[in-house]
Design an enzyme around this catalytic site. Sequence first.
Site, short mmCIF file in Angstrom:
data_model
loop_
_atom_site.label_atom_id
_atom_site.label_comp_id
_atom_site.label_asym_id
_atom_site.label_seq_id
_atom_site.Cartn_x
_atom_site.Cartn_y
_atom_site.Cartn_z
N HIS A 6 0.93 -1.17 0.04
CA HIS A 6 -0.14 0.05 -0.03
C HIS A 6 0.64 1.18 0.10
O HIS A 6 0.45 2.37 -0.18
CB HIS A 6 -0.94 -0.05 1.08
CG HIS A 6 -0.47 0.29 2.55
ND1 HIS A 6 -0.21 -0.61 3.32
CD2 HIS A 6 0.04 1.42 3.01
CE1 HIS A 6 0.13 0.08 4.44
NE2 HIS A 6 0.10 1.38 4.64
N ASP A 11 1.31 -7.72 2.32
CA ASP A 11 1.39 -6.12 1.94
C ASP A 11 2.75 -5.76 1.65
O ASP A 11 3.22 -4.97 2.42
CB ASP A 11 0.78 -5.25 3.07
CG ASP A 11 0.36 -3.86 2.71
OD1 ASP A 11 0.93 -3.66 1.76
OD2 ASP A 11 -0.34 -3.42 3.50
N SER A 26 3.91 2.27 8.43
CA SER A 26 3.75 1.34 7.50
C SER A 26 5.10 1.03 6.38
O SER A 26 5.87 2.10 6.30
CB SER A 26 2.83 1.71 6.48
OG SER A 26 1.38 1.14 7.16
N1 ARG Z 1 -4.56 0.59 7.63
C1 ARG Z 1 -3.13 0.59 6.83
C2 ARG Z 1 -2.61 2.09 7.07
O1 ARG Z 1 -3.17 2.77 7.73
C3 ARG Z 1 -3.33 -0.04 5.50
C4 ARG Z 1 -3.99 0.86 4.59
C5 ARG Z 1 -4.04 0.58 3.18
N2 ARG Z 1 -5.18 -0.30 2.93
C6 ARG Z 1 -6.38 0.13 2.29
N3 ARG Z 1 -7.18 -0.82 2.29
N4 ARG Z 1 -6.72 1.27 2.40
O2 ARG Z 1 -1.99 2.41 6.33
N1 ASP Z 2 -1.17 1.35 8.01
C1 ASP Z 2 -0.34 2.58 8.65
C2 ASP Z 2 0.56 3.21 7.48
O1 ASP Z 2 0.33 3.40 6.59
C3 ASP Z 2 0.06 2.16 9.95
C4 ASP Z 2 -0.70 2.50 10.97
O2 ASP Z 2 -1.41 3.51 10.93
O3 ASP Z 2 -0.65 1.47 11.73
O4 ASP Z 2 1.48 3.86 8.16
#
Ligand code: ARG
Ligand code: ASP
Length: 719
Positions: free
Chosen positions: A85, A221, A654
């Site tokens: 991502h 990921d 991330s």
């Molecule tokens: N939750 C994770 C973060 O905050 C992954 C985000 C990417 N995935 C998504 N379905 N938007 O970055």
């Molecule tokens: N998924 C998040 C990021 O892109 C990480 C988090 O918020 O835990 O940095």
Amino acid sequence: MIKKLIFIILFAFQCLNIKADEGMWLPMLLQSINADAMYSKGLKIPIDSIYSVNKTSLKDAIVLFGGGCTGEIISNKGLLLTNHHCGYSQIVSHSTVDHDYLTNGFWAMNMSEELPCPGLTATFIIRMDDVTDTILNQVNSITNEDERNNKIRVIADQLIKSATNGTQYKAEVKPFYYGNKYFLIITETFKDIRMVGAPPSGIGKFGADADNWMWPRHTGDFSVFRIYSDKDNNSAEYSKDNIPYTPRYSFPISINGVKENDFTMVYGFPGRTQEYIPKEAVRTIIENTDPNRISLRDTRLKIMDKYIRSNDTTRLQYASKYAGVENAYKKWQGEVLGLKRLNAIEEKSAFENKFIRWANDVKDGKMYVNSINQLNELYIKIRPYSIAVDYYTEALKGIELMNFVNNFSKLESLAKEQPANEKAIRDAADNLINASKGFFKNYNASIDREIFSRLIKAYRTGTPAEFEADLSFIDKKFKGDYEKYADYVFSKSHFSTLEKCEKFLQSFTAKKLKSLTNDPAYHLLSLGNAAFAEKVKQPNNDLQKQIELMQRTYMKGQMEMAADFKQKIYPDANSTLRVAYGKVEGYEPRDGIMYKYYSTLTGVLEKYDPNNYDYRAPEKLLELYRKKDFGEYSSNGNITPCFLASNHTTGGNSGSPVLNAYGQLIGTNFDRVWEGTMSDIMFDPERCRNISLDIRYTLFIIDKLAGARWLIDEMNIIK
Ligand code: ARG
Ligand code: ASP
């Protein structure tokens, strides 16, 4: 003094508002602050091998990837690992319906096949110097905030200049602890970054938004890039003559696996947390900000989703936008639940009472008591403005067309100049023609029109009446019918299709100013902007400044109080390099349920559903699973895609390396669990877990699924 002592003894245990495993610590202070705790949790390497200025250390293998993610170097040829991502927009921009790397994955089979990514950067941290005294000694006597900030800027500029003169480094001075400390951060940015590989979406985004922020998780990921340098190993713009960069350090990779209770640390660039705000700020988040934003984004997402699922071109156009909108949308929901469950407002209130009792007994105590009382009052005062800001940014500016026409205000001011400079107007118009091409490449007016009618209505209902733009013409001219109004705007505006927009810009001169200002889309935005500028922006900024000042004092008090209690506190995240440490462990999401700390490929098969967009997986993965063709990456006859640990992380973490007690790479951080997303505001050691991709799953995919063994051969694998 005696009174103070008794107080300390009485409250020592209750007052420790920093909980086990909480914290994103400054790498250069680990030695003095965290060493004991880290060793007692199991760290096996010298602290100065984590961060050092005079010799190579783990930090030399960590980069800020693009604007907001972390990446780690995994070979001495500049190979870089981050999340799928995080590489997403790069993967998308190399994809077409015919070469759909997003769906099918992409793997360079040698260096010449690696794809340049214009605009993408990777930034190393050279060092971080404490410049607090230099700065504060010169500004401590200044009482005016603007004056103070200006002075700080001047000092910072000098520090930056003398630190970077004659080098290719850049530097910045950043406040920590709300301006109670300052660090000079010296960085080196590389600009020729190439895409090396990405798994198919059915792996890299397996579970998509349904599984996002959730456990159990089975997402692979990750994506792989490479840093290139000029012949002398220096940063350079893209050139086909550039060579793979030789890093100061690259992570050895352990395929020995992770066990429950193993020590772990996450080393990366957490973006923003707000652990030290007062109760009224938390109340605004729980009662206003989060619910309002959630509902506005819900509207957008439902509309986008409908179109994305039915058309491949739209899917590619909107994949990145959708993911961005969805991500925070879902996080905020978990955050509200988590804060409520923690009784966050009551917790804060109890802490503030203790703080006041402590402050009543110390020198400067009045100032501290005043700061917390004032802060809460200020947060009550700013609340309606915060609501207005949210409706402005998430409703009005949640419409793509509104964001796009915002770019045309430059043209308006140029055309209004007396006498008008037609050459400057032409240049601006030509630039806008270029920008338009980029915008319309990923624009679907049908989606935006639907969003427009819903969000304009929401903007009018949600914005506090005194801050709203006067849009009563919608009631008069369109009888309050937002569909009709949307049809009118989208059919009459010059800016809703590329053809109309180009035609308009090609013939634009100062004389045509009216055709811009009367354009229905531009006109609407102008009304919204004007109302915002007149009624919201300035008072909001003024309050914000007072809040900053009070928060600085309150923070200073919290630091002093912590010191009295022999307690350590970390600064809120601010996109600077931090270390979080904890251990591999599962958690209890709800009464009666215990989550394991790892998932297996069996779970991919359980979720697999070829008819569900979210849970497709490539046939080859299923086949490898059936044949148990796991190479050297298995554990108890299975592959373990993800694991949980209690490291305090946030957005920006991330892609961060997840390291074992020996500083070897065991995973890549990519998410947090749903029940723990309030950790940006309040940490709960029982439920806050970061989710990591097991490095063995990454290697398994690269080796067995992609057949890119040449990459594994570059790495330093520890068995
Ligand atoms: N939750 C994770 C973060 O905050 C992954 C985000 C990417 N995935 C998504 N379905 N938007 O970055
Ligand atoms: N998924 C998040 C990021 O892109 C990480 C988090 O918020 O835990 O940095």
